[in-house]
Scaffold this active site. Structure first.
Site, PDB file in Angstrom:
ATOM      1  CB  CYS A  87      -0.962  -0.009   1.188  1.00 30.17           C
ATOM      2  SG  CYS A  87      -0.149   0.193   2.788  1.00 30.17           S
ATOM      3  CD  GLN A  88       1.981   6.216  -0.802  1.00 29.53           C
ATOM      4  OE1 GLN A  88       1.479   5.826  -1.845  1.00 29.53           O
ATOM      5  NE2 GLN A  88       3.193   6.756  -0.768  1.00 29.53           N
TER       6      GLN A  88
END
Length: 120
Positions: A87-88
């Site tokens: 993800c980020q």
């Protein structure tokens, strides 16, 4: 009465520890380790960010399955192959990893630091 306050505080601490510690059975790798594994066709690469985040920047070979859709789309993944999740920052992918483990996936790997740590 005072001991009830201690019990409540202890429960809150336990809750936060469980939220932020890696899930048992979920392998944790760095982005440098991920770079070495990207060409492995026996692994599934899942990016759980939003479509907008994915479109702005993603790693070739990763499939975008937003976290809020993962539970419904998990059956499209093979339980016989390792799933590498990014993800980020690593928080959503950690949640996704837990979800996949609960659904019976044996080999789940979370990328620590996520795209924020990725240097292409």
């Amino acid at each position: 009465m005072e001991y009830i306050n201690y019990i409540v505080i202890a429960l809150i601490i336990i809750f936060f520890i469980q939220r932020f510690l890696p899930t048992k059975g979920v392998k944790q790798i760095t982005t440098a380790e991920l770079a070495k594994e990207l060409n492995d066709k026996n692994k599934q690469y899942i990016d759980v960010r939003t479509p907008g985040e994915f479109k702005a920047n993603h790693i070739r070979g990763f499939k975008n399955v937003p976290l809020h859709q993962l539970e419904n789309k998990a059956q499209e993944l093979s339980k016989g192959k390792e799933v590498i999740v990014i993800c980020q920052s690593g928080m959503r992918s950690n949640k996704a990893s837990k979800l996949l483990k609960r659904q019976g996936f044996k080999q789940v790997t979370n990328v620590k630091g996520g795209m924020g740590a990725w240097v292409s």
